[in-house]
Design an enzyme around this catalytic site. Structure first.
Site, PDB file in Angstrom:
ATOM      1  N   ARG A 126       0.821  -1.494  -0.033  1.00 49.66           N
ATOM      2  CA  ARG A 126      -0.223  -0.169  -0.045  1.00 49.66           C
ATOM      3  C   ARG A 126       0.742   1.551   0.057  1.00 49.66           C
ATOM      4  O   ARG A 126       1.585   1.328   0.425  1.00 49.66           O
ATOM      5  CB  ARG A 126      -0.827  -0.037   0.913  1.00 49.66           C
TER       6      ARG A 126
ATOM      7  N   HIS B  55      -1.053   0.094  -9.905  1.00 50.33           N
ATOM      8  CA  HIS B  55      -1.606  -0.718  -8.326  1.00 50.33           C
ATOM      9  C   HIS B  55      -2.380  -2.374  -9.391  1.00 50.33           C
ATOM     10  O   HIS B  55      -3.625  -2.221  -9.686  1.00 50.33           O
ATOM     11  CB  HIS B  55      -2.954  -0.089  -8.327  1.00 50.33           C
TER      12      HIS B  55
HETATM   13  C1  OXD Z   1      -5.491  -6.194  -2.938  1.00 50.06           C
HETATM   14  C2  OXD Z   1      -5.008  -5.047  -3.835  1.00 50.06           C
HETATM   15  O1  OXD Z   1      -5.532  -5.770  -1.889  1.00 50.06           O
HETATM   16  O2  OXD Z   1      -5.895  -5.228  -5.276  1.00 50.06           O
HETATM   17  O3  OXD Z   1      -5.963  -7.193  -3.421  1.00 50.06           O
HETATM   18  O4  OXD Z   1      -4.149  -3.978  -3.435  1.00 50.06           O
END
Ligand code: OXD
Length: 309
Positions: free
Chosen positions: A224, A272
């Site tokens: 993250r 992402h």
């Molecule tokens: C998840 C993401 O946590 O896609 O699945 O980041």
């Protein structure tokens, strides 16, 4: 009993269709359509608008569509007693592993640099490194980190794992607990962050941690954006202590225009995409959990409400 889907990207209809096809007799609604709020017992969520979960007086389960649940805990208005589940899926774990392996090999063989050189019309052969030359340290050896460590090990990488719990993975040296962190970092050339984002891990990728890595270390963050202190990364790359980074996640997504990561020659960014829940693969476990909920049985992949992951 019924299910509501709450997500703000363009994937609601696709999920609804897949779930409804597999469970034609179940009430499955998008939160944007008219739906019987008192009947909803399961909310399927991905980055839902904060407060949206307060609308369901009979909610019994909040299920993340992905591996991460940080966005659920960030919603301080959610009903706090309701159990939370997440996705643990073989495709999600293998996708993550393939992505990180790709990033590591690209780094060792200078692929990013050659792409930049190509655009500039520069021919500049560089020395490359081999798998045997480096040690990969993985912070967070849950489902995703474990699979990655095993796959890297099969490719003959030296692999270390760091965890705050006591885990064992065959063939991998695991460093457990804060007391072992310094040793783990001092032996890590490529640091992969796969930690859950919690109050304890927010900002963990900071100047102090980077300073404990050997000079020239490389950072891969696929967890993250909140784990990383962006300015510290920039400063440590600038000083030459870190050789660069590959980042798939950001504090704010999409990465805002003008952010210094855009256009940085030593930072590779991806939008992402390391590993994204695969609808056909994940649908059965969501519906299985819904059945378990109805039957009052323990749910699959529960999250600790105390630990936040
Ligand atoms: C998840 C993401 O946590 O896609 O699945 O980041």
């Amino acid at each position: 009993m019924a299910i509501v889907i709450i997500r703000q990207d363009g994937k609601t209809e696709e999920w609804k269709e897949a779930l409804s096809q597999s469970a034609p007799n179940t009430g499955i609604y998008s939160y944007l359509e008219d739906h019987p709020r008192e009947e909803i017992t399961m909310a399927l969520v991905w980055k839902h608008p904060k407060g949206a979960l307060c609308n369901y007086p009979n909610l019994q389960c909040i299920a993340s569509f992905g591996a991460g649940v940080d966005f659920i805990f960030e919603d301080t208005e959610r009903p706090k007693h309701v159990p939370i589940t997440r996705v643990v899926d073989p495709k999600l774990t293998s996708d993550m592993s393939e992505f990180v392996i790709g990033q590591i090999l690209g780094y060792l063989k200078n692929f990013n640099r050659y792409k930049l050189d190509q655009v500039k019309g520069t021919w500049d052969p560089l020395p490359y490194r081999r798998i045997e030359d480096v040690t990969v340290g993985i912070m967070g050896v849950g489902a995703l980190g474990k699979r990655l460590s095993i796959d890297l090990n099969k490719l003959n990488f030296n692999v270390l794992g760091f965890t705050n719990s006591t885990k064992r993975i065959k063939g991998i040296s695991i460093f457990s607990g804060e007391g072992k962190r310094r040793e783990f970092l001092s032996r890590t050339d490529i640091l992969v962050c796969l930690l859950p984002l919690t109050g304890k891990t927010t900002g963990i990728l900071n100047r102090r941690l980077f300073a404990e890595l050997p000079r020239g270390a490389y950072i891969i963050n696929v967890a993250r954006g909140g784990h990383l202190v962006d300015e510290d990364l920039l400063e440590m790359i600038e000083s030459g202590h870190l050789s660069g980074a590959s980042l798939d996640v950001f504090h704010s997504e999409p990465l805002p225009p003008g952010h210094p990561f855009w256009g940085h020659e030593k930072i590779q960014i991806t939008p992402h995409v390391a590993s994204v829940s695969d609808i056909p693969s994940v649908t059965p476990q969501i519906l299985e959990n819904y059945e378990k909920l109805q039957a009052g049985l323990p749910l699959l992949n529960p999250v600790s409400l105390e630990k936040g992951y």
